[in-house]
Write an enzyme that holds these catalytic residues in place. Structure first.
Site, PDB file in Angstrom:
ATOM      1  N   GLN A   1       0.821  -1.068   0.079  1.00  0.00           N
ATOM      2  CA  GLN A   1       0.065  -0.150  -0.034  1.00  0.00           C
ATOM      3  C   GLN A   1       0.849   1.222   0.127  1.00  0.00           C
ATOM      4  OE1 GLN A   1      -3.593   1.066   2.818  1.00  0.00           O
ATOM      5  NE2 GLN A   1      -1.639   1.910   3.781  1.00  0.00           N
TER       6      GLN A   1
ATOM      7  N   THR B   1       6.096   1.814  13.863  1.00  0.00           N
ATOM      8  CA  THR B   1       4.766   1.707  14.019  1.00  0.00           C
ATOM      9  C   THR B   1       4.224   1.892  15.414  1.00  0.00           C
ATOM     10  OG1 THR B   1       3.053  -0.022  14.136  1.00  0.00           O
ATOM     11  CG2 THR B   1       5.434  -0.877  14.196  1.00  0.00           C
TER      12      THR B   1
ATOM     13  N   GLU C   1       2.148  -0.052  16.647  1.00  0.00           N
ATOM     14  CA  GLU C   1       1.844  -1.196  17.334  1.00  0.00           C
ATOM     15  C   GLU C   1       2.976  -1.461  18.550  1.00  0.00           C
ATOM     16  OE1 GLU C   1      -0.555  -3.670  16.767  1.00  0.00           O
ATOM     17  OE2 GLU C   1       0.518  -5.432  17.861  1.00  0.00           O
TER      18      GLU C   1
ATOM     19  N   TYR D   1       5.089  -9.143  15.849  1.00  0.00           N
ATOM     20  CA  TYR D   1       5.378  -7.886  15.088  1.00  0.00           C
ATOM     21  C   TYR D   1       5.748  -6.812  15.797  1.00  0.00           C
ATOM     22  CZ  TYR D   1       4.056  -4.072  12.028  1.00  0.00           C
ATOM     23  OH  TYR D   1       3.972  -2.870  11.184  1.00  0.00           O
TER      24      TYR D   1
ATOM     25  N   LYS E   1       9.626  -4.800  15.111  1.00  0.00           N
ATOM     26  CA  LYS E   1       9.514  -3.390  14.634  1.00  0.00           C
ATOM     27  C   LYS E   1      10.334  -2.433  15.836  1.00  0.00           C
ATOM     28  CE  LYS E   1       7.203  -2.902  10.809  1.00  0.00           C
ATOM     29  NZ  LYS E   1       7.878  -2.157   9.858  1.00  0.00           N
TER      30      LYS E   1
HETATM   31  P1  NAP Z   1       1.849  -3.841   2.979  1.00  0.00           P
HETATM   32  O1  NAP Z   1       0.950  -3.476   1.903  1.00  0.00           O
HETATM   33  O2  NAP Z   1       1.774  -5.113   3.752  1.00  0.00           O
HETATM   34  O3  NAP Z   1       3.252  -4.036   2.350  1.00  0.00           O
HETATM   35  C1  NAP Z   1       4.481  -4.755   2.560  1.00  0.00           C
HETATM   36  C2  NAP Z   1       5.346  -4.532   1.654  1.00  0.00           C
HETATM   37  O4  NAP Z   1       6.687  -5.355   2.124  1.00  0.00           O
HETATM   38  C3  NAP Z   1       5.048  -5.493   0.406  1.00  0.00           C
HETATM   39  O5  NAP Z   1       5.496  -4.806  -0.726  1.00  0.00           O
HETATM   40  C4  NAP Z   1       5.495  -6.649   0.609  1.00  0.00           C
HETATM   41  O6  NAP Z   1       6.127  -7.531  -0.617  1.00  0.00           O
HETATM   42  C5  NAP Z   1       7.055  -6.400   1.112  1.00  0.00           C
HETATM   43  N1  NAP Z   1       7.798  -7.293   1.752  1.00  0.00           N
HETATM   44  C6  NAP Z   1       7.325  -8.390   2.679  1.00  0.00           C
HETATM   45  N2  NAP Z   1       8.371  -9.097   2.921  1.00  0.00           N
HETATM   46  C7  NAP Z   1       9.579  -8.640   2.058  1.00  0.00           C
HETATM   47  C8  NAP Z   1      10.745  -9.502   2.231  1.00  0.00           C
HETATM   48  N3  NAP Z   1      11.300 -10.335   2.904  1.00  0.00           N
HETATM   49  N4  NAP Z   1      11.537  -8.643   1.488  1.00  0.00           N
HETATM   50  C9  NAP Z   1      11.209  -7.454   0.752  1.00  0.00           C
HETATM   51  N5  NAP Z   1      10.059  -7.094   0.733  1.00  0.00           N
HETATM   52  C10 NAP Z   1       9.145  -7.799   1.309  1.00  0.00           C
HETATM   53  O7  NAP Z   1       2.444  -2.859   4.167  1.00  0.00           O
HETATM   54  P2  NAP Z   1       2.093  -1.397   4.208  1.00  0.00           P
HETATM   55  O8  NAP Z   1       0.825  -0.957   4.674  1.00  0.00           O
HETATM   56  O9  NAP Z   1       2.328  -0.611   2.894  1.00  0.00           O
HETATM   57  O10 NAP Z   1       3.054  -0.826   5.098  1.00  0.00           O
HETATM   58  C11 NAP Z   1       4.209  -0.253   4.787  1.00  0.00           C
HETATM   59  C12 NAP Z   1       5.414  -0.581   6.049  1.00  0.00           C
HETATM   60  O11 NAP Z   1       4.936   0.520   7.203  1.00  0.00           O
HETATM   61  C13 NAP Z   1       5.499  -1.708   6.632  1.00  0.00           C
HETATM   62  O12 NAP Z   1       6.700  -1.904   7.023  1.00  0.00           O
HETATM   63  C14 NAP Z   1       4.278  -1.686   7.910  1.00  0.00           C
HETATM   64  O13 NAP Z   1       4.956  -2.532   8.945  1.00  0.00           O
HETATM   65  C15 NAP Z   1       4.620  -0.437   8.276  1.00  0.00           C
HETATM   66  N6  NAP Z   1       3.392   0.364   9.015  1.00  0.00           N
HETATM   67  C16 NAP Z   1       2.226   0.223   8.465  1.00  0.00           C
HETATM   68  C17 NAP Z   1       1.114   0.953   8.909  1.00  0.00           C
HETATM   69  C18 NAP Z   1      -0.363   0.683   8.394  1.00  0.00           C
HETATM   70  O14 NAP Z   1      -1.213   1.085   9.146  1.00  0.00           O
HETATM   71  N7  NAP Z   1      -0.419   0.529   7.085  1.00  0.00           N
HETATM   72  C19 NAP Z   1       1.325   1.557  10.200  1.00  0.00           C
HETATM   73  C20 NAP Z   1       2.509   1.481  10.678  1.00  0.00           C
HETATM   74  C21 NAP Z   1       3.730   1.004   9.934  1.00  0.00           C
HETATM   75  P3  NAP Z   1       5.042  -8.849  -1.310  1.00  0.00           P
HETATM   76  O15 NAP Z   1       3.925  -7.730  -2.043  1.00  0.00           O
HETATM   77  O16 NAP Z   1       5.953  -9.437  -2.116  1.00  0.00           O
HETATM   78  O17 NAP Z   1       4.407  -9.323  -0.162  1.00  0.00           O
HETATM   79  N1  GDD Z   2      -7.316  -8.004  10.538  1.00  0.00           N
HETATM   80  C1  GDD Z   2      -8.592  -8.347  11.428  1.00  0.00           C
HETATM   81  N2  GDD Z   2      -9.680  -9.035  11.038  1.00  0.00           N
HETATM   82  N3  GDD Z   2      -8.842  -7.369  12.466  1.00  0.00           N
HETATM   83  C2  GDD Z   2      -9.897  -7.392  13.221  1.00  0.00           C
HETATM   84  C3  GDD Z   2     -10.988  -8.313  12.854  1.00  0.00           C
HETATM   85  C4  GDD Z   2     -10.945  -9.066  11.652  1.00  0.00           C
HETATM   86  O1  GDD Z   2     -11.399  -9.958  11.272  1.00  0.00           O
HETATM   87  N4  GDD Z   2     -11.816  -8.140  13.770  1.00  0.00           N
HETATM   88  C5  GDD Z   2     -11.413  -7.399  14.674  1.00  0.00           C
HETATM   89  N5  GDD Z   2     -10.240  -6.833  14.292  1.00  0.00           N
HETATM   90  C6  GDD Z   2      -9.402  -5.884  15.096  1.00  0.00           C
HETATM   91  C7  GDD Z   2      -7.979  -6.471  15.264  1.00  0.00           C
HETATM   92  O2  GDD Z   2      -8.151  -7.236  16.332  1.00  0.00           O
HETATM   93  C8  GDD Z   2      -7.233  -5.231  15.681  1.00  0.00           C
HETATM   94  O3  GDD Z   2      -7.425  -4.922  17.008  1.00  0.00           O
HETATM   95  C9  GDD Z   2      -8.070  -4.029  14.869  1.00  0.00           C
HETATM   96  O4  GDD Z   2      -9.102  -4.523  14.199  1.00  0.00           O
HETATM   97  C10 GDD Z   2      -7.073  -3.745  13.558  1.00  0.00           C
HETATM   98  O5  GDD Z   2      -6.518  -4.832  12.965  1.00  0.00           O
HETATM   99  P1  GDD Z   2      -5.687  -4.759  11.561  1.00  0.00           P
HETATM  100  O6  GDD Z   2      -6.641  -3.905  10.588  1.00  0.00           O
HETATM  101  O7  GDD Z   2      -5.139  -6.106  11.387  1.00  0.00           O
HETATM  102  O8  GDD Z   2      -4.388  -3.909  11.985  1.00  0.00           O
HETATM  103  P2  GDD Z   2      -3.538  -3.783  13.168  1.00  0.00           P
HETATM  104  O9  GDD Z   2      -3.667  -2.739  14.118  1.00  0.00           O
HETATM  105  O10 GDD Z   2      -3.361  -5.081  13.916  1.00  0.00           O
HETATM  106  O11 GDD Z   2      -2.178  -3.418  12.487  1.00  0.00           O
HETATM  107  C11 GDD Z   2      -1.847  -2.319  11.489  1.00  0.00           C
HETATM  108  O12 GDD Z   2      -1.832  -1.155  11.965  1.00  0.00           O
HETATM  109  C12 GDD Z   2      -0.321  -1.314  12.453  1.00  0.00           C
HETATM  110  C13 GDD Z   2      -0.123   0.368  13.203  1.00  0.00           C
HETATM  111  O13 GDD Z   2      -0.880   0.279  14.557  1.00  0.00           O
HETATM  112  C14 GDD Z   2      -1.058  -3.086  10.437  1.00  0.00           C
HETATM  113  O14 GDD Z   2      -0.976  -2.310   9.356  1.00  0.00           O
HETATM  114  C15 GDD Z   2       0.547  -2.984  11.061  1.00  0.00           C
HETATM  115  O15 GDD Z   2       1.533  -3.326  10.093  1.00  0.00           O
HETATM  116  C16 GDD Z   2       0.741  -1.598  11.465  1.00  0.00           C
HETATM  117  O16 GDD Z   2       1.927  -1.698  12.130  1.00  0.00           O
END
Ligand code: NAP
Ligand code: GDD
Length: 336
Positions: A15, A126, A128, A150, A154
């Site tokens: 994303q 993050t 998290e 996770y 991180k």
């Molecule tokens: P995402 O959509 O899950 O994308 C993760 C990316 O990492 C994908 O391109 C994936 O490639 C790649 N990847 C996974 N394993 C790898 C490996 N071994 N070597 C190289 N690339 C690898 O995550 P996102 O939501 O864009 O988030 C981007 C970053 O921000 C992540 O590090 C996540 O932990 C962090 N983050 C996200 C959020 C959020 O809410 N979105 C919040 C805080 C931090 P594939 O397509 O091949 O799987």
């Molecule tokens: N995925 C998922 N599926 N989550 C659920 C569900 C379900 O059916 N029902 C309830 N939840 C609750 C999870 O238990 C969690 O408390 C919340 O919804 C958000 O879950 P996710 O969307 O999976 O995100 P996350 O908060 O665990 O993690 C995401 O945010 C982090 C930053 O705070 C990811 O993007 C992480 O990569 C990122 O670091």
């Protein structure tokens, strides 16, 4: 002639990778995106800009490939977004999660430091890491208390980033709270909800099963958040920043907003595992314990005041706009 700035993005197929690539291209950057080998085509999110970026093959689990990618691309800025990013999976795949999310950062920083200490580095840290939160809202001063493999991996990476900063590298840790978009993976709760709501609307699905409806998150739009990543690397000194909206809602509230987009109101009946969401007398939401986690982060709410003061960053998208755009996108995709 002015020099073109070169950026290397890991996690280009995800994303955030796709959004920051678009943003950097619009700023005139030369963009390199690292992707790992997959059996199926991983380029859905970046199909439209594939011919404008340079895709390089590499894996955060493989130090050789990282070194080659760094040498080949010779970047000015690196955005390390690659990760095993799904918290729930980290409980049954803790080793792979740590390998990518901590050792991967270690490998990358080691290569960059040896190659050119002047490269600016963004690490995707993050909220998290706050885990079972010790204060609310969470800021850069809040102690970390992760409760998932996770979050632990991180946090270890975040500490490593600080170490390299002490060694003189320009490294920033963006402590980003949850951010979503139509490009969000289908496993994450927001996209799972919007996709299911669209399917229910089109008669392709009867109901949506979720886990913890009481979990509270501070949800923002990914487009706003990738701008903050870039801003961090443009400052005079490197630092860590919380990026959040400062507002929170529950998963249950998010469900209501998504159904509102298709003109349906939800009435909640029951509690715990027996809770159900009704619309027009039909059960459209229920709870299934298979979606619970062994350890839950119940509440995340960020205080982004430092980012506002020092980076001039503020979120622009409203939560309603975010949810509506996600449902609309899923309706369009499913109608095709
Ligand atoms: P995402 O959509 O899950 O994308 C993760 C990316 O990492 C994908 O391109 C994936 O490639 C790649 N990847 C996974 N394993 C790898 C490996 N071994 N070597 C190289 N690339 C690898 O995550 P996102 O939501 O864009 O988030 C981007 C970053 O921000 C992540 O590090 C996540 O932990 C962090 N983050 C996200 C959020 C959020 O809410 N979105 C919040 C805080 C931090 P594939 O397509 O091949 O799987
Ligand atoms: N995925 C998922 N599926 N989550 C659920 C569900 C379900 O059916 N029902 C309830 N939840 C609750 C999870 O238990 C969690 O408390 C919340 O919804 C958000 O879950 P996710 O969307 O999976 O995100 P996350 O908060 O665990 O993690 C995401 O945010 C982090 C930053 O705070 C990811 O993007 C992480 O990569 C990122 O670091």
């Amino acid at each position: 002639m002015t020099k073109v700035t070169k950026a290397l993005i890991t996690g280009i197929t995800g994303q955030d990778g796709a959004y920051i690539a678009e943003s950097l291209l619009s700023k005139g950057y030369q963009v390199f995106g690292m992707y790992r080998r997959r059996a199926t085509d991983p380029f859905d999110n970046i199909d439209h800009i594939k011919n404008k970026i340079n895709l390089v093959s590499g894996d955060l689990c493989d130090g050789h490939s990282i070194q080659e990618v760094v040498e080949e691309t010779n970047p000015d800025e690196v955005y390390n977004l690659g990760a095993q990013s799904f918290v729930k999976v980290s409980f049954n795949q803790p080793h792979v999660t740590r390998d990518i999310n901590f050792y991967g950062v270690d490998r990358l920083l080691h290569s960059l430091f040896r190659f050119n200490k002047k490269i600016r580095f963004y690490q995707a840290s993050t909220s998290e890491m706050f885990g079972d939160v010790l204060e609310t809202p969470q800021s850069e001063f809040t102690p970390f208390n992760p409760v998932s493999p996770y979050g632990e991996a991180k946090l270890a990476a975040h500490e490593l980033v600080k170490e390299y900063r002490k060694r003189g590298m320009f490294c920033c840790g963006g402590i980003l709270f949850n951010h979503e978009s139509p490009r969000r993976g289908l496993q994450f709760v927001t996209r799972k909800i919007t996709h299911s709501v669209a399917k229910i609307h089109l008669g392709l699905q009867d109901k949506l099963s979720l886990g913890n409806l009481n979990a509270e998150r501070d949800w923002g739009h990914a487009i706003d958040y990738v701008e903050a990543m870039w801003l961090m690397l443009q400052q005079d000194t490197p630092d860590d920043y919380v990026i959040a909206t400062g507002k929170k809602i529950t998963v249950r509230d998010f469900v209501e907003l998504a159904f509102k987009k298709i003109g349906r109101e939800i009435e909640w009946v029951g509690e715990g595992l027996d809770e159900k969401g009704y619309s027009n007398g039909q059960v459209v939401v229920d709870v299934d314990e298979k979606f619970f986690r062994p350890n839950e982060v119940n509440l995340l709410l960020g205080d982004p005041s430092k980012a506002k003061k020092e980076l001039g960053w503020e979120p622009r998208a409203s939560l309603e706009d975010l949810v509506f755009s996600m449902v609309q996108n899923d309706l369009t995709l499913l109608e095709k």
